[in-house]
Scaffold this motif. Structure first.
Motif, PDB file in Angstrom:
ATOM      1  N   LYS A  59     -11.584 -14.607  -6.219  1.00  0.00           N
ATOM      2  CA  LYS A  59     -11.417 -14.222  -5.223  1.00  0.00           C
ATOM      3  C   LYS A  59     -12.695 -15.053  -4.504  1.00  0.00           C
ATOM      4  CE  LYS A  59     -10.334 -10.173  -5.439  1.00  0.00           C
ATOM      5  NZ  LYS A  59      -9.808  -8.886  -4.194  1.00  0.00           N
ATOM      6  N   ARG A  65     -10.730 -12.143   4.843  1.00  0.00           N
ATOM      7  CA  ARG A  65      -9.481 -12.015   5.115  1.00  0.00           C
ATOM      8  C   ARG A  65      -8.783 -11.979   7.057  1.00  0.00           C
ATOM      9  NH1 ARG A  65      -9.978  -5.903   3.386  1.00  0.00           N
ATOM     10  NH2 ARG A  65     -10.786  -5.908   1.146  1.00  0.00           N
ATOM     11  N   LYS A  75     -16.894  -5.293   6.657  1.00  0.00           N
ATOM     12  CA  LYS A  75     -16.301  -5.061   5.842  1.00  0.00           C
ATOM     13  C   LYS A  75     -15.463  -6.423   5.445  1.00  0.00           C
ATOM     14  CE  LYS A  75     -12.507  -3.750   2.658  1.00  0.00           C
ATOM     15  NZ  LYS A  75     -11.384  -2.271   2.702  1.00  0.00           N
ATOM     16  N   ARG A  80     -17.864 -10.611  -0.797  1.00  0.00           N
ATOM     17  CA  ARG A  80     -16.519 -11.432  -1.538  1.00  0.00           C
ATOM     18  C   ARG A  80     -17.588 -12.756  -2.028  1.00  0.00           C
ATOM     19  NH1 ARG A  80     -11.062 -10.359  -2.148  1.00  0.00           N
ATOM     20  NH2 ARG A  80     -11.217  -8.940  -0.617  1.00  0.00           N
ATOM     21  N   HIS A 458      -5.040  -4.723   6.675  1.00  0.00           N
ATOM     22  CA  HIS A 458      -4.678  -6.252   6.548  1.00  0.00           C
ATOM     23  C   HIS A 458      -5.400  -6.804   5.404  1.00  0.00           C
ATOM     24  CE1 HIS A 458      -3.809  -5.565  10.612  1.00  0.00           C
ATOM     25  NE2 HIS A 458      -3.436  -6.788  10.391  1.00  0.00           N
ATOM     26  N   GLY A 459      -4.616  -7.528   4.304  1.00  0.00           N
ATOM     27  CA  GLY A 459      -5.241  -8.031   2.744  1.00  0.00           C
ATOM     28  C   GLY A 459      -5.245  -9.239   2.926  1.00  0.00           C
ATOM     29  N   ALA A 460      -6.309 -10.116   2.256  1.00  0.00           N
ATOM     30  CA  ALA A 460      -5.163 -11.589   2.513  1.00  0.00           C
ATOM     31  C   ALA A 460      -4.532 -12.247   2.168  1.00  0.00           C
ATOM     32  CB  ALA A 460      -6.201 -11.727   0.559  1.00  0.00           C
ATOM     33  N   VAL A 464      -0.792  -4.339   4.899  1.00  0.00           N
ATOM     34  CA  VAL A 464      -0.073  -3.099   4.488  1.00  0.00           C
ATOM     35  C   VAL A 464       0.476  -1.793   4.857  1.00  0.00           C
ATOM     36  CG1 VAL A 464      -0.974  -1.054   2.364  1.00  0.00           C
ATOM     37  CG2 VAL A 464      -2.102  -3.980   2.285  1.00  0.00           C
ATOM     38  N   ALA A 491       2.685   2.794  -0.112  1.00  0.00           N
ATOM     39  CA  ALA A 491       2.290   1.843   0.523  1.00  0.00           C
ATOM     40  C   ALA A 491       3.178   0.540   0.385  1.00  0.00           C
ATOM     41  CB  ALA A 491       0.650   1.580  -0.233  1.00  0.00           C
ATOM     42  N   LYS A 493       2.810  -3.487   0.511  1.00  0.00           N
ATOM     43  CA  LYS A 493       2.260  -4.677   0.267  1.00  0.00           C
ATOM     44  C   LYS A 493       2.976  -6.471   0.550  1.00  0.00           C
ATOM     45  CE  LYS A 493      -2.263  -6.665  -1.375  1.00  0.00           C
ATOM     46  NZ  LYS A 493      -3.162  -6.260  -2.624  1.00  0.00           N
ATOM     47  N   ARG A 509      -1.025 -15.665  -9.362  1.00  0.00           N
ATOM     48  CA  ARG A 509      -1.683 -14.589  -8.404  1.00  0.00           C
ATOM     49  C   ARG A 509      -0.746 -13.274  -8.634  1.00  0.00           C
ATOM     50  NH1 ARG A 509      -6.979 -12.291  -6.165  1.00  0.00           N
ATOM     51  NH2 ARG A 509      -5.543 -10.386  -4.762  1.00  0.00           N
ATOM     52  N   GLU A 552       2.258   3.237  -4.724  1.00  0.00           N
ATOM     53  CA  GLU A 552       1.892   5.053  -4.305  1.00  0.00           C
ATOM     54  C   GLU A 552       0.657   4.762  -3.758  1.00  0.00           C
ATOM     55  OE1 GLU A 552      -1.011   6.176  -8.126  1.00  0.00           O
ATOM     56  OE2 GLU A 552      -1.143   7.574  -6.541  1.00  0.00           O
ATOM     57  N   CYS A 554      -1.872   5.868  -0.747  1.00  0.00           N
ATOM     58  CA  CYS A 554      -3.529   6.641  -0.662  1.00  0.00           C
ATOM     59  C   CYS A 554      -4.012   7.036   0.533  1.00  0.00           C
ATOM     60  CB  CYS A 554      -4.828   6.609  -2.122  1.00  0.00           C
ATOM     61  SG  CYS A 554      -4.369   5.985  -3.480  1.00  0.00           S
ATOM     62  N   ASP A 558      -9.693   3.284   1.284  1.00  0.00           N
ATOM     63  CA  ASP A 558     -10.907   3.029   0.087  1.00  0.00           C
ATOM     64  C   ASP A 558     -12.336   2.897   0.507  1.00  0.00           C
ATOM     65  OD1 ASP A 558     -12.440   0.639   1.511  1.00  0.00           O
ATOM     66  OD2 ASP A 558     -10.426   0.046   1.845  1.00  0.00           O
ATOM     67  N   LEU A 608      -9.201   3.943  -4.616  1.00  0.00           N
ATOM     68  CA  LEU A 608      -8.926   4.131  -3.078  1.00  0.00           C
ATOM     69  C   LEU A 608      -8.360   5.928  -3.532  1.00  0.00           C
ATOM     70  CD1 LEU A 608      -5.606   2.096  -3.259  1.00  0.00           C
ATOM     71  CD2 LEU A 608      -7.069   2.018  -1.475  1.00  0.00           C
ATOM     72  N   ASP A 619      -5.947  -3.143  -7.265  1.00  0.00           N
ATOM     73  CA  ASP A 619      -5.630  -4.490  -7.149  1.00  0.00           C
ATOM     74  C   ASP A 619      -6.208  -5.322  -8.326  1.00  0.00           C
ATOM     75  OD1 ASP A 619      -6.498  -7.295  -6.201  1.00  0.00           O
ATOM     76  OD2 ASP A 619      -7.340  -6.650  -4.569  1.00  0.00           O
TER      77      ASP A 619
HETATM   78  N1  ATP Z   1      -1.981   1.330  -2.037  1.00  0.00           N
HETATM   79  C1  ATP Z   1      -2.722   2.192  -1.244  1.00  0.00           C
HETATM   80  N2  ATP Z   1      -2.606   2.691  -0.016  1.00  0.00           N
HETATM   81  C2  ATP Z   1      -3.658   3.146   0.898  1.00  0.00           C
HETATM   82  N3  ATP Z   1      -4.191   2.075   1.558  1.00  0.00           N
HETATM   83  C3  ATP Z   1      -4.411   0.348   0.872  1.00  0.00           C
HETATM   84  C4  ATP Z   1      -3.315   1.166  -0.261  1.00  0.00           C
HETATM   85  N4  ATP Z   1      -3.300  -0.674  -0.969  1.00  0.00           N
HETATM   86  C5  ATP Z   1      -4.188  -0.861   0.221  1.00  0.00           C
HETATM   87  N5  ATP Z   1      -4.816   0.122   0.979  1.00  0.00           N
HETATM   88  C6  ATP Z   1      -5.720  -0.942   2.102  1.00  0.00           C
HETATM   89  O1  ATP Z   1      -4.858  -1.602   2.858  1.00  0.00           O
HETATM   90  C7  ATP Z   1      -6.597  -2.908   3.423  1.00  0.00           C
HETATM   91  C8  ATP Z   1      -5.678  -3.813   2.717  1.00  0.00           C
HETATM   92  O2  ATP Z   1      -5.326  -3.920   1.587  1.00  0.00           O
HETATM   93  P1  ATP Z   1      -5.396  -4.774   0.924  1.00  0.00           P
HETATM   94  O3  ATP Z   1      -5.433  -4.424  -1.500  1.00  0.00           O
HETATM   95  O4  ATP Z   1      -4.308  -5.714   0.761  1.00  0.00           O
HETATM   96  O5  ATP Z   1      -6.583  -5.964   0.941  1.00  0.00           O
HETATM   97  P2  ATP Z   1      -7.223  -7.106  -0.154  1.00  0.00           P
HETATM   98  O6  ATP Z   1      -8.252  -5.956  -0.643  1.00  0.00           O
HETATM   99  O7  ATP Z   1      -7.343  -7.990   0.695  1.00  0.00           O
HETATM  100  O8  ATP Z   1      -6.124  -7.414  -1.389  1.00  0.00           O
HETATM  101  P3  ATP Z   1      -6.553  -8.709  -1.934  1.00  0.00           P
HETATM  102  O9  ATP Z   1      -7.901  -8.350  -2.742  1.00  0.00           O
HETATM  103  O10 ATP Z   1      -5.391  -8.123  -3.034  1.00  0.00           O
HETATM  104  O11 ATP Z   1      -6.086  -9.760  -1.504  1.00  0.00           O
HETATM  105  C9  ATP Z   1      -7.438  -2.009   2.626  1.00  0.00           C
HETATM  106  O12 ATP Z   1      -8.023  -1.416   3.925  1.00  0.00           O
HETATM  107  C10 ATP Z   1      -6.634  -0.988   1.846  1.00  0.00           C
HETATM  108  O13 ATP Z   1      -7.743   0.181   1.822  1.00  0.00           O
END
Ligand code: ATP
Length: 759
Positions: A59, A65, A75, A80, A458-460, A464, A491, A493, A509, A552, A554, A558, A608, A619
């Protein structure tokens, strides 16, 4: 310990691709790589594959992000590598005279004072902005109600008496407004009840009696404290309660609860029992966390806000409105644009006569039987003749001999990896996806996972989304994802390569993330169950312009969001709540390790929750496979993985080979401290770079104590002591001295911990 230079050479020894390199016949461009190496190593790849994949996966190389949910403003950079949340706002507010949100050290014993002279304001490690000066903190954090500042408190007598009696310390506490896991007088009193309740945990009876007799021998105040509490337990309401908390009613209550409680193997993700249905009085409530007279507790975590309702063009003010007005019922509306994009999504998992899970199950069960019968068809090259009944498979292929039937990565996963890798490469090169029989046999996205109803984050690699569909008669409880009323939620992504991403890196990845998550959430041999603490990964699909991973859902988001939400109210998690989460986390990590996978990036962002407190590790994009099905031995790692505050010190030493299971354990310890302290312990475990870590190092070396741990308070002295002992064994700088996850789960602290999931 290594310095910064060492750290900058961030790399990883064995990613998923490295772990399996050469073990399986390549399909051209697949991750499998050359099979030449494999032929020389019947037991799997050597430990020598250090060259490349770290950079692919770490990472450290991910930019921050693109955007974040508003409440997660801090956050964005948190944790990171190379981008730590020093939290300017926190610095700002502390410079304005805001209370110090940290374990400042007013109560340390003289012997502990020296090492942390001149430490920076620990509030810089806060994970959220501090509350404004004078803000009303939650009672649990309130210094006035801190047991040690209370005259005649039965708090921690016998542990640090000199400190407690020193008026200068009390004054200093007033100044610093400690915001550590102190118990309010109320909580502490409730703790006395909890104390007696915990003693009656049937499963802990043996341990308790052992601890108890030790305690009687060693610690008068604790025993006395218990005696003196014999008849008066003060609950939240302040009303006196008789100490008959395990009256016949409560015993019955416990039995009912145990019956209703989730066993890990008969587990239902959808609902933990409602305590209101059980006759037991609430003796402690901190926000939505309640502890009952029968010793069990209830979490009631808030449901996360949707960032948007699925329309990505919403402005930030719209987002704020959305957030405040969000409720789960809002998720029932579908959004046309998203539906179109996802409607045509195609699964990358190959269709077959047997489902993937059936095949995985069959291959594992077969391996177990073979092992038991001593039948192993080893070929000359050390590989096992592949006699599975997949008719589509060429007969001349061979797979290595399975020696570890628990491993998450076995022959089926290898096939899947190669297939996925091929498909991802084709898709990224603009070739259309060819899936045999897709029109007839493969259910459409919305039939399987429903239509988008909102955006959760939003993830990287993209957003989502949340999708929902009505339950059908085929959906039988326990559901593998969140269900509410007549709906199931998923969910979804998005995974889009970034502008500067190389195809290989991106492919590795997402394949790692999917395969590891997918196999962990489905792999099990006969008679064993999947862990309830691992997020279920359902599918990897291709849409017109992106890949999507279906997981799944949640609803409570998180741990990071939970902590930041809590921080805004000036609280950390209640130690009993944090302990329950810790136990679940450790069980999840133990399950991963038992299946040959180390997470390598454990942190609050990757944990989560369901509203009932059920924890899910997610993750797996940077996870490493330290043992495949063909390997008897654990492969060590080199290079730094994960997010700085959670990374173990040995990872920073150049070319040092470390056991990734022990670094996971260290990260769990840091996650736990973050939960109860409400801030990181340090920014990075490098002495040259972080004076807080340096102080920890010095104190541990000279005094075998760390003032932060010495000051942490639990609901009673005994649990404080057990927890402290466990924290010392987790955060051992020398990994050889560090406790393993297995032993930690067997520690008196964890044995005393009541957990929502009954393992
Ligand atoms: N299965 C899930 N259920 C509920 N919320 C989720 C789920 N997966 C991700 N999220 C939420 O979506 C947001 C983005 O998640 P994501 O995993 O894409 O971020 P990320 O940490 O940048 O991922 P990565 O590190 O894989 O790039 C986060 O706030 C996370 O809590």
């Amino acid at each position: 310990m290594g310095g910064r230079d060492e750290k900058s050479s961030v790399r990883r020894n064995r990613s998923l691709s490295e772990s399996i390199k050469g073990l399986f016949k390549p399909v051209g461009i697949g991750i499998g790589g050359s099979n030449g190496e494999a032929n020389n190593n019947a037991n799997g790849p050597s430990n020598g594959n250090k060259q490349n994949s770290a950079q692919e996966n770490t990472k450290a190389q991910q930019p921050a992000r693109p955007s974040e949910m508003p409440q997660l403003g801090t956050k964005k950079n948190s944790g990171r590598l190379g981008n730590i949340a020093t939290n300017k706002e926190a610095e700002l507010s502390s410079s304005r005279g805001a209370p110090i949100q940290a374990p400042a050290s007013p109560l340390q014993s003289p012997v502990l004072q020296r090492p942390h002279h001149g430490l920076p304001n620990v509030s810089k490690l806060s994970i959220t902005p501090l509350s404004p000066p004078g803000s009303d903190r939650d009672s649990i954090a309130s210094e006035e109600s801190h047991p040690r500042s209370k005259k005649g408190s039965s708090g921690d007598e016998g542990e640090m008496p000199d400190q407690r009696k020193d008026p200068r310390n009390n004054q200093k506490m007033q100044e610093n407004k400690l915001h550590t896991p102190q118990m309010s007088s109320e909580s502490q009193e409730s703790g006395t009840l909890i104390d007696s309740i915990l003693e009656n945990d049937e499963s802990d009876e043996h341990i308790h009696s052992k601890e108890h007799s030790k305690d009687q021998a060693q610690s008068g105040p604790y025993v006395n404290g218990r005696r003196s509490r014999a008849n008066s337990h003060v609950g939240r309401s302040g009303s006196l309660k008789r100490n008959d908390s395990l009256s016949s009613n409560n015993v019955q209550g416990n039995k009912d609860y145990l019956r209703a409680r989730n066993r890990a193997d008969t587990f239902s993700a959808s609902s933990l029992p409602k305590f209101s249905e059980i006759e037991s009085k609430c003796v402690l409530q901190v926000e939505n966390f309640k502890v009952y007279e029968n010793g069990f507790h209830e979490h009631n975590l808030k449901v996360s806000s949707l960032v948007t309702d699925g329309n990505d063009n919403l402005s930030s003010s719209d987002i704020a409105k959305q957030k405040s007005s969000f409720s789960l019922s809002g998720m029932f509306k579908h959004h046309k644009e998203d539906s179109k994009q996802l409607e045509n999504a195609l699964s990358l998992i190959p269709a077959s006569r047997l489902s993937l899970y059936q095949r995985i199950d069959r291959s594992r069960s077969q391996a177990v039987e073979d092992e038991q019968n001593g039948i192993v068809g080893i070929m000359e090259n050390g590989f096992q003749a592949d006699d599975e009944q997949d008719e589509s498979k060429p007969k001349d292929k061979a797979t290595p001999r399975i020696v570890n039937t628990n491993a998450a990565v076995g022959s089926e996963e290898l096939k899947l990896i190669n297939t996925l890798s091929e498909k991802i490469h084709s898709a990224l090169n603009g070739e259309s996806l060819k899936i045999e029989g897709q029109k007839k046999d493969i259910p459409k996205f919305y039939e399987q996972y429903g239509k988008p109803v909102g955006l959760i984050g939003h993830g990287a690699y993209g957003v989502v989304k949340v999708c929902s569909r009505p339950k059908t008669p085929k959906d039988i409880a326990p559901f593998a994802t969140y269900s509410s009323g007549k709906k199931l939620f998923f969910a979804v992504k998005e995974l889009r390569p970034k502008a500067n991403d190389q195809i290989d890196r991106f492919s590795t990845r997402i394949t790692s993330e999917f395969i590891i998550g997918h196999s962990l959430s489905h792999c099990h041999k006969k008679g064993t169950k999947v862990s309830p603490n691992i997020l279920t990964i359902f599918d990897l699909m291709e849409t017109n312009d992106a890949f999507v991973e279906v997981m799944e859902f949640c609803p409570s988001g998180d741990l990071y969001s939970i902590l930041t939400r809590k921080s805004k109210n000036g609280t950390a998690l209640h130690p009993l709540e944090a302990d329950c989460f810790m136990k679940q986390l450790l069980h999840g990590v133990q399950y991963m390790h038992n299946h040959g996978v180390a997470h390598c990036d454990l942190k609050p962002e990757n944990i989560l929750f369901y509203p009932n407190g059920l924890l899910k590790i997610c993750d797996f994009g940077t996870s490493c496979v330290f043992q495949t099905a063909w390997e008897k031995h654990v492969h060590f790692q080199t290079g730094t993985m994960g997010s700085e505050p959670y990374v173990a010190p040995e990872e920073f030493i150049t070319d040092n080979e470390y056991d990734p299971r022990l670094t996971d354990c260290w990260s769990c310890g840091i996650v736990y401290c973050t939960m109860v302290l409400d801030h990181y312990l340090w920014k990075i475990a490098l002495r040259d770079e972080d004076v807080l870590y340096d102080s920890f190092y010095e104190e541990m070396k000279e005094h075998k104590q760390f003032y932060v741990f010495e000051e942490m308070r639990h609901v009673n002295n005994e649990i404080s002591r057990l927890r402290r002992a466990a924290l010392y064994s987790i955060l051992q700088i020398d990994p050889k001295r560090r406790i393993t996850i297995d032993s930690l789960l067997q520690s008196p602290w964890m044995k005393h911990t009541r957990c929502c999931v009954f393992y």
